[in-house]
Design an enzyme around this catalytic site. Structure first.
Site, short mmCIF file in Angstrom:
data_model
loop_
_atom_site.label_atom_id
_atom_site.label_comp_id
_atom_site.label_asym_id
_atom_site.label_seq_id
_atom_site.Cartn_x
_atom_site.Cartn_y
_atom_site.Cartn_z
N ASP A 92 -2.64 3.90 1.92
CA ASP A 92 -3.64 4.57 2.77
C ASP A 92 -3.35 6.05 2.97
O ASP A 92 -3.69 6.63 4.00
CB ASP A 92 -3.75 3.89 4.15
CG ASP A 92 -4.00 2.41 4.02
OD1 ASP A 92 -4.82 2.03 3.17
OD2 ASP A 92 -3.39 1.62 4.78
N LYS A 118 -5.26 8.54 -1.39
CA LYS A 118 -5.18 8.70 -2.86
C LYS A 118 -6.56 8.86 -3.48
O LYS A 118 -6.73 9.61 -4.42
CB LYS A 118 -4.46 7.50 -3.48
CG LYS A 118 -2.99 7.44 -3.14
CD LYS A 118 -2.31 6.26 -3.80
CE LYS A 118 -2.70 4.94 -3.19
NZ LYS A 118 -2.28 4.72 -1.81
N GLY A 147 -8.07 -0.21 -1.14
CA GLY A 147 -9.40 0.25 -0.72
C GLY A 147 -9.36 1.76 -0.76
O GLY A 147 -8.75 2.39 0.08
N HIS A 148 -9.93 2.33 -1.80
CA HIS A 148 -9.87 3.79 -1.96
C HIS A 148 -11.20 4.41 -1.53
O HIS A 148 -12.24 4.12 -2.10
CB HIS A 148 -9.53 4.14 -3.41
CG HIS A 148 -8.13 3.72 -3.79
ND1 HIS A 148 -7.66 3.70 -5.07
CD2 HIS A 148 -7.10 3.31 -3.02
CE1 HIS A 148 -6.39 3.29 -5.06
NE2 HIS A 148 -6.04 3.05 -3.83
N GLN A 151 -1.68 1.10 -3.26
CA GLN A 151 -0.67 0.86 -2.21
C GLN A 151 0.28 2.07 -2.13
O GLN A 151 -0.18 3.17 -2.36
CB GLN A 151 0.10 -0.45 -2.45
CG GLN A 151 -0.75 -1.71 -2.25
CD GLN A 151 -1.62 -2.08 -3.44
OE1 GLN A 151 -1.15 -2.10 -4.56
NE2 GLN A 151 -2.87 -2.36 -3.20
N THR A 180 -10.00 -2.00 3.38
CA THR A 180 -10.25 -3.33 2.80
C THR A 180 -10.51 -4.36 3.89
O THR A 180 -11.43 -5.16 3.79
CB THR A 180 -9.03 -3.74 1.94
OG1 THR A 180 -8.91 -2.80 0.87
CG2 THR A 180 -9.20 -5.13 1.34
N LYS A 193 -4.69 14.88 5.41
CA LYS A 193 -5.01 14.68 6.81
C LYS A 193 -4.26 15.62 7.77
O LYS A 193 -3.95 15.23 8.91
CB LYS A 193 -4.79 13.22 7.19
CG LYS A 193 -5.78 12.29 6.48
CD LYS A 193 -5.84 10.95 7.14
CE LYS A 193 -7.17 10.29 7.00
NZ LYS A 193 -7.29 9.01 7.65
P1 IMP Z 1 -0.96 -7.98 -0.02
O1 IMP Z 1 -0.87 -6.88 -1.02
O2 IMP Z 1 -2.37 -8.36 0.33
O3 IMP Z 1 -0.12 -9.17 -0.40
O4 IMP Z 1 -0.34 -7.45 1.36
C1 IMP Z 1 1.05 -7.17 1.51
C2 IMP Z 1 1.26 -5.95 2.40
O5 IMP Z 1 0.77 -4.79 1.74
C3 IMP Z 1 0.52 -6.01 3.73
O6 IMP Z 1 1.30 -5.34 4.70
C4 IMP Z 1 -0.75 -5.23 3.46
O7 IMP Z 1 -1.31 -4.69 4.63
C5 IMP Z 1 -0.20 -4.14 2.56
N1 IMP Z 1 -1.20 -3.56 1.66
C6 IMP Z 1 -1.71 -4.10 0.52
N2 IMP Z 1 -2.57 -3.28 -0.06
C7 IMP Z 1 -2.62 -2.17 0.70
C8 IMP Z 1 -3.33 -0.92 0.59
O8 IMP Z 1 -4.08 -0.67 -0.35
N3 IMP Z 1 -3.10 -0.03 1.60
C9 IMP Z 1 -2.25 -0.29 2.62
N4 IMP Z 1 -1.56 -1.41 2.76
C10 IMP Z 1 -1.75 -2.35 1.80
#
Ligand code: IMP
Length: 426
Positions: free
Chosen positions: A13, A16, A40-41, A225, A301, A332
């Protein structure tokens, strides 16, 4: 030959999407190489806000080729919907503009069911996943029981693999997780329809990228991520299930490790995290609430409120090292307007030791107390700044200190969500 990787340096977040969209102007091809629709971009072009989960953020620039490479886990239903929504708005009208790896693994309905049920069983110890089935899909990939795009396109192979997987997963769902079993026929038919929809885009993307790189095309790799969510180098076990560092490009897209020339880290001017796990500079009180509100810190997301806190130079320095960053784009900065003083974490103290790196132990990191230095804030809005000199002196001082502490040159600074609200430094 020109290949640039964009990665998040914190817990995702970082913004990107905006920078991939900007950098994509100088690229021919934009590639996603890990993660899935947990990402979620968010992109803001004119008055239009677009949130992308799977298709690379370069898609809003016309004439770019978007690639979903082998390292991504693909939920076909999400991809089909995203594709339809973009096409309805005039993007991706040419099928040749999207390429999907035949080696990418599928996220199946049982992956989502398992993800959600396991989280519920973990109770207070939950990871806080996005519930999109990411972890269970990567588990099957590594266990060599996954179903790939190439299998989806072969009716007989798909039927056989799905049959075997559903039988096994239904046992697990019912007996261990106390969940409903999935219906083979319903899943099968839905996925056959997805196969027909996706078939025109599926190809050997590693070979495609190899040829294009050889031909001198400029390729941008879009990380999802962030470094602290990397399954090896992040704050394990509160991480995602893929490698998010720049080194993951080679395996996740099937290119030589020596191809990459630039690695740009996207870094927020403060820190946020969504999901559980240690976060030393978190501000659970008024300051965190203020950052969340001003920065619109809600998950793109899942809509979950993000946890917010001060800039943590320890983890940014670590991310610079792990990724081999050649530059940082700071995002930001405008959100900090009005906060005074500003705090920057330069080290942690935990159990009598001082740490200038992120300790591997989640227990130690949870106990870490940040060492802060304070800098004076500013009150002027920043959205109109286009050069460093347009920033108030205290904002310049803050940026200069962050740059010094991160040990990496800053190449861009974002002062608002729009494309044009950006200071380009190099
Ligand atoms: P998962 O990827 O859904 O298995 O989630 C594992 C961890 O990664 C959790 O803490 C999610 O909130 C975090 N996470 C996964 N994708 C994102 C992202 O795109 N942005 C921020 N956190 C993410």
């Amino acid at each position: 030959m020109s290949a640039t990787v964009v990665v998040g340096v914190q817990w995702g977040d970082e913004g990107k999407g905006k920078f991939v969209d900007i950098l994509a102007r100088d690229a021919d091809i934009v590639v996603r190489f890990q993660g899935g629709n947990n990402a979620g971009h968010t992109l803001v072009v004119g008055d239009e806000r677009t949130v992308l989960h799977l298709i690379p953020s370069g898609v809003l620039n016309s004439g770019k080729i978007c690639v979903i490479a082998n390292g991504v886990v693909v939920d076909p239903a999400v991809l089909v919907d995203e594709l339809a929504a973009l096409r309805a708005r005039g993007y991706l009208s040419d099928d040749a503009c999207l390429k999907i790896s035949d080696e990418a693994h599928l996220i199946m309905p049982y992956h989502k069911a398992i993800d959600v049920a396991r989280e519920r069983l973990r109770g207070k110890g939950e990871i806080g996943t996005t519930g999109r089935g990411i972890g269970p899909a990567y588990e099957d990939k590594v266990a060599r029981t996954g179903i790939r795009i190439v299998d989806l396109l072969d009716a007989a192979v798909f039927e056989e693999k799905l049959e075997r997987n559903i039988r096994e997963k239904n046992l697990y769902l019912k007996a261990i997780l106390r969940e409903e079993a999935l219906d083979f026929g319903a899943v099968h038919d839905a996925f056959r329809a997805h196969a027909d929809r996706l078939r025109p885009y599926v190809t050997d993307t590693a070979l495609y990228l190899h040829r294009e790189i050889e031909a001198g095309r400029r390729v941008l790799f879009e990380g999802a991520q962030g470094t602290m969510l990397d399954v090896d180098h992040g704050t394990y076990p509160y991480v995602t299930s893929s490698n998010c560092v720049a080194g993951a490009v080679a395996a996740g897209a099937g290119i030589g490790a020596g191809v990459v020339q630039q690695v740009i880290g996207i870094c927020k001017a403060y820190t946020t995290r969504v999901g559980n796990g240690p976060f030393p500079t978190e501000e659970p009180g008024a300051i965190g609430a203020r950052l969340r509100e001003t920065g619109d810190e809600f998950g793109a997301t899942t809509g979950r409120p993000r946890r917010c806190g001060w800039f943590d130079a320890v983890l940014v320095r670590q991310a610079a090292r792990l990724n081999g960053l050649t530059g940082i784009a700071l995002t930001k900065l405008d959100v900090l307007t009005g906060l005074d003083p500003l705090r920057i974490c330069t080290a942690y103290r935990a159990e009598g030791e001082r740490y200038e790196r992120v300790p591997a132990s989640a227990r130690l990191l949870a106990a870490a107390v940040p060492e802060y230095e304070e800098l004076p804030g500013w009150t002027e809005p920043l959205a109109n700044a286009r050069r460093l000199e347009d920033l108030p002196p205290n904002a310049r001082r803050y940026v200069a200190r962050l740059e010094e502490l991160s040990g990496t040159p800053f190449t861009m600074i974002s002062v608002g969500a729009r494309r044009e609200e950006t200071i380009i430094l190099a």
